[in-house]
Every structure is written in structure tokens, then in C-alpha cells.
Design an enzyme around this catalytic site. Structure first.
Site, PDB file in Angstrom:
ATOM      1  N   SER A 260       0.847  -1.190   0.000  1.00  0.00           N
ATOM      2  CA  SER A 260       0.000   0.000   0.000  1.00  0.00           C
ATOM      3  C   SER A 260       0.881   1.238   0.000  1.00  0.00           C
ATOM      4  CB  SER A 260      -0.903   0.040   1.227  1.00  0.00           C
ATOM      5  OG  SER A 260      -1.450   1.352   1.325  1.00  0.00           O
TER       6      SER A 260
ATOM      7  N   HIS B  78      -8.398   1.064  -3.985  1.00  0.00           N
ATOM      8  CA  HIS B  78      -9.332   0.817  -2.879  1.00  0.00           C
ATOM      9  C   HIS B  78     -10.011   2.133  -2.527  1.00  0.00           C
ATOM     10  CE1 HIS B  78      -9.613  -0.394   1.688  1.00  0.00           C
ATOM     11  NE2 HIS B  78     -10.800  -0.273   1.125  1.00  0.00           N
TER      12      HIS B  78
ATOM     13  N   MET C 240     -12.219   4.342  -0.457  1.00  0.00           N
ATOM     14  CA  MET C 240     -12.904   4.527   0.834  1.00  0.00           C
ATOM     15  C   MET C 240     -13.604   5.875   0.751  1.00  0.00           C
ATOM     16  SD  MET C 240      -9.792   3.029   3.132  1.00  0.00           S
ATOM     17  CE  MET C 240      -8.631   3.169   1.770  1.00  0.00           C
TER      18      MET C 240
ATOM     19  N   MET D 299     -11.366  -6.410   5.097  1.00  0.00           N
ATOM     20  CA  MET D 299     -10.613  -5.484   5.953  1.00  0.00           C
ATOM     21  C   MET D 299     -10.300  -6.156   7.291  1.00  0.00           C
ATOM     22  SD  MET D 299     -10.225  -2.795   4.116  1.00  0.00           S
ATOM     23  CE  MET D 299      -9.303  -1.907   5.377  1.00  0.00           C
TER      24      MET D 299
ATOM     25  N   GLY E 213      -3.113   3.607   8.141  1.00  0.00           N
ATOM     26  CA  GLY E 213      -2.137   2.524   8.129  1.00  0.00           C
ATOM     27  C   GLY E 213      -1.638   2.278   9.537  1.00  0.00           C
ATOM     28  N   GLY E 214      -0.894   1.201   9.702  1.00  0.00           N
ATOM     29  CA  GLY E 214      -0.204   0.956  10.963  1.00  0.00           C
ATOM     30  C   GLY E 214      -1.067   0.483  12.121  1.00  0.00           C
TER      31      GLY E 214
ATOM     32  N   GLY F  27      -4.872  -4.698   6.056  1.00  0.00           N
ATOM     33  CA  GLY F  27      -4.788  -4.086   7.380  1.00  0.00           C
ATOM     34  C   GLY F  27      -4.003  -4.934   8.364  1.00  0.00           C
TER      35      GLY F  27
HETATM   36  C1  DX5 Z   1      -6.434   1.204   5.664  1.00  0.00           C
HETATM   37  C2  DX5 Z   1      -5.947   0.905   4.271  1.00  0.00           C
HETATM   38  C3  DX5 Z   1      -4.826  -0.057   4.224  1.00  0.00           C
HETATM   39  C4  DX5 Z   1      -3.582   0.411   4.924  1.00  0.00           C
HETATM   40  C5  DX5 Z   1      -2.817  -0.794   5.357  1.00  0.00           C
HETATM   41  O1  DX5 Z   1      -7.552   2.014   5.571  1.00  0.00           O
HETATM   42  O2  DX5 Z   1      -7.000   0.379   3.487  1.00  0.00           O
HETATM   43  O3  DX5 Z   1      -4.545  -0.429   2.881  1.00  0.00           O
HETATM   44  O4  DX5 Z   1      -2.757   1.210   4.135  1.00  0.00           O
HETATM   45  O5  DX5 Z   1      -1.729  -0.374   6.123  1.00  0.00           O
HETATM   46  P1  DX5 Z   1      -1.014  -1.370   7.135  1.00  0.00           P
HETATM   47  O6  DX5 Z   1      -0.470  -2.510   6.309  1.00  0.00           O
HETATM   48  O7  DX5 Z   1       0.039  -0.513   7.721  1.00  0.00           O
HETATM   49  O8  DX5 Z   1      -2.041  -1.837   8.103  1.00  0.00           O
HETATM   50 ZN    ZN Z   2      -6.528  -0.466   1.436  1.00  0.00          ZN
END
Ligand code: DX5
Ligand code: ZN
Length: 230
Positions: free
Chosen positions: A12, A70, A72, A141, A148-149, A178
Site C-alpha cells: 500500500s 481501494h 474509501m 478489511m 495505516g499501521g 490491514g
Molecule cells: C487502511 C488501508 C490499508 C492500509 C494498510 O484504511 O486500506 O490499505 O494502508 O496499512 P497497514 O499494512 O500498515 O495496516
Molecule cells: Zn486499502
């Protein structure tokens, strides 16, 4: 079963250094990414704002890998064409992005793109039973979308199993997003997911060498869980 769909690692770009996006895209491409995952957030459907179609368009010349977009955002329909034109190969919408999931998936396919649907941790698998014929991909999800994170939410494992059962015998990728790391990927791969989004776990370290090591570690753990290691 998962073994019939290829193992995919999708970094991502949300976790990359936004001051050098083109370079980061080229680096994860060289480091072994299969797809590049694009997280689009609108500050309305999720409590964060990321980037839109013009930024995706700017990244497009830097790789020939699949852009796994993706969305959102809600509503999603007014923007599907812009994300298609920006160079997305997959367009994924959320069940709740509305108002009509079936229409959104039809519109994505009419644009010549692969259609995906995403399930939040609280969204049941039954919500996609009536649109399976329109799906190329299901994104489960394993965190609440927006950042992230975050830590992996284990409810995703059973959900992956249910989605794989629902889509059995069809050419549909089951992707998880995620908190994916070498430690969490095994359970979801064993449950039937074949595509794995990872942000922080890929971009930590900040160098091409680190990205190679990070992607290889996730791939190795997923392949082991799929029984694919010699
Ligand atoms: C969250 C995103 C994910 C995110 C994943 O809303 O859809 O794609 O970037 O990040 P990590 O791998 O750090 O959980
Ligand atoms: Zn995503």
C-alpha cells in the site's frame, strides 16, 4: 481453494514517502510487488484524507504492475470513471459506499476494469451474496479503514473462510487489508486468502533493500501457510 489463485503481495503506497511517490512506486515494483495498492480516502466515509485520481495518474508511468485501487469514499459512483481513466486496473468499493452496490459493480465492469468489493470488520459476508456474479475480487478489511499501521483484527480470518466458500469455483481473488505482517499473514492465507495488502510492513526501513526483504518475508510466510514451500 486458495491454491488455485496466485499468491499476490500488494504494497500500500499509503505507507510510502509521499514526497517521492514515483520513486517509491518504482522501488516496490523492483522489490517484488505483484500489485500496487492505492488507498483513496475522502474524510467522510473514513476519518482521513489521502489522495485522488490525479495522484494515481501521476504514479501510472512509473510501473506496469496492476493498480489495485481501494476507494474509501462515499458516494463512489460519481468518481468511478475518473479512477478508471487515472490508470486503475481494479476498482474496489465498500458495501456501504452506496447507495447501490450492484449498480457500482456494474459501472466498474462497464469501464473495462476488474470489480471488487470491500467488507469492513463489522460488515457481514451475507451482504455480498447477491452480487457474486459481478465480482472479480473481495477485499476483507482486517482493520477499520482510514489509517495505516493499525493492529490486525482476527475476525478477518473466519470472514476469509466464509468468503472463500461463497466464491468457490469462481475466478475471484480474496484479498486482506490491514495489519498484514509475516506474523499475521499465515492464518489468513491458510483460511483461503490469496492476495495480501501491506503498508507499514513493506515500507519500514525506507530503502529498496528493505522493501525486498520485507516483501520476501511476507511472501515466504504466506507460501508456507499455503503449503507451497519445497
Ligand atoms: C487502511 C488501508 C490499508 C492500509 C494498510 O484504511 O486500506 O490499505 O494502508 O496499512 P497497514 O499494512 O500498515 O495496516
Ligand atoms: Zn486499502
Amino acid at each position: 481453494m486458495s491454491q488455485h489463485r496466485p499468491l499476490i503481495i500488494a504494497p500500500s503506497i499509503l505507507a510510502s514517502d509521499f514526497s517521492k511517490l514515483g520513486e517509491e512506486v518504482r522501488a516496490v515494483d523492483q522489490a517484488g510487488a505483484d500489485w500496487i495498492h492505492m488507498d483513496v480516502m475522502d474524510g467522510h466515509f473514513v476519518p482521513n484524507i489521502s489522495y485522488g485520481p490525479d495522484v494515481i495518474k501521476a504514479m501510472r508511468p512509473h510501473t506496469s504492475k496492476i493498480f489495485d485501487t481501494h476507494l474509501m469514499i462515499a458516494p463512489c459512483d460519481p468518481y468511478l470513471e475518473a479512477f478508471a481513466k487515472a490508470g486503475s486496473d481494479h476498482i474496489i468499493v465498500h458495501v456501504e459506499a452506496g447507495p447501490h452496490l450492484h449498480r457500482s459493480l456494474q459501472a466498474i465492469r462497464a469501464l473495462g476494469k476488474k470489480a471488487g468489493v470491500s467488507l469492513n470488520p463489522a460488515t457481514p459476508v451475507s451482504s455480498i451474496e447477491n452480487v457474486v456474479d459481478l465480482l472479480d475480487l473481495v477485499l476483507v478489511m482486517s482493520v477499520n479503514p482510514g489509517f495505516g499501521g493499525q493492529a490486525f483484527i482476527p475476525v478477518a480470518v473466519e470472514k476469509v473462510r466464509q468468503v472463500r466458500a461463497l466464491t468457490a469455483g469462481r475466478p475471484i481473488d480474496v484479498e486482506v487489508d490491514g495489519g498484514v505482517t509475516p506474523q499475521t499473514v499465515g492464518a489468513i492465507a491458510a483460511a483461503g486468502a490469496n492476495a495480501f495488502v501491506a503498508g507499514s510492513a513493506v515500507f519500514k526501513g525506507g530503502t529498496l533493500e528493505a522493501y525486498k526483504t520485507n516483501i520476501a518475508a511476507i511472501r515466504h510466510a504466506a507460501a508456507a501457510a499455503r503449503g507451497e514451500l519445497a
